[in-house]
Enzyme design. Sequence first.
Site, PDB file in Angstrom:
ATOM      1  CB  SER A  32      -0.862  -0.010   1.275  1.00 33.05           C
ATOM      2  OG  SER A  32      -1.499   1.226   1.487  1.00 33.05           O
ATOM      3  CE1 TYR A  45      -4.277  -2.066   5.099  1.00 34.58           C
ATOM      4  CE2 TYR A  45      -3.334   0.137   4.959  1.00 34.58           C
ATOM      5  CZ  TYR A  45      -3.881  -0.973   4.347  1.00 34.58           C
ATOM      6  OH  TYR A  45      -4.018  -0.988   2.983  1.00 34.58           O
TER       7      TYR A  45
END
Length: 160
Positions: A32, A45
């Site tokens: 990401s 995350y």
Amino acid sequence: MIAVNVAAVVDLTERMMPLIVARGGGIINVASTAAFQATPYAATYGATKAFLLNWSLALREELRPRGIAVVAVCPGPTRTPFFANAGLDGTQADDAFGSDAGEVVRAALAGLARNSGIVVPGVRNKLIRVASALVPRAIAARISGAVLGRMRQTGGPAAK
């Protein structure tokens, strides 16, 4: 999150490695843009995505002599139910940075074909990557915290 984003990826890759070595192929890991800086309000995350990015790059070098491509795809917000499922207001992110899921897949497959190492789909996401590299890490974390904090305040579980 650590079990899914880290342990499962490592375990599945290890289990599939004999088949990949025998038949050829490659590995695509979905990291990401969160991998490029600290992500307050999404710390675990972001850390799992940073792991995937760095692990993929290391694995790529280990597997290079065998001709196996390894790519870490680092999309930004992608138009999926992710934000709603995470309890965040993703409408701002979708409007500003959102990518189509098909666009991300096409970029990932093209990157795998080129053995690119890192694939960052979308011009805005590429800018995030560059900006994260140029700004001191503590300042990048503060900026990231401001952005994610606003999303959290508008709809996240901590806002309730």
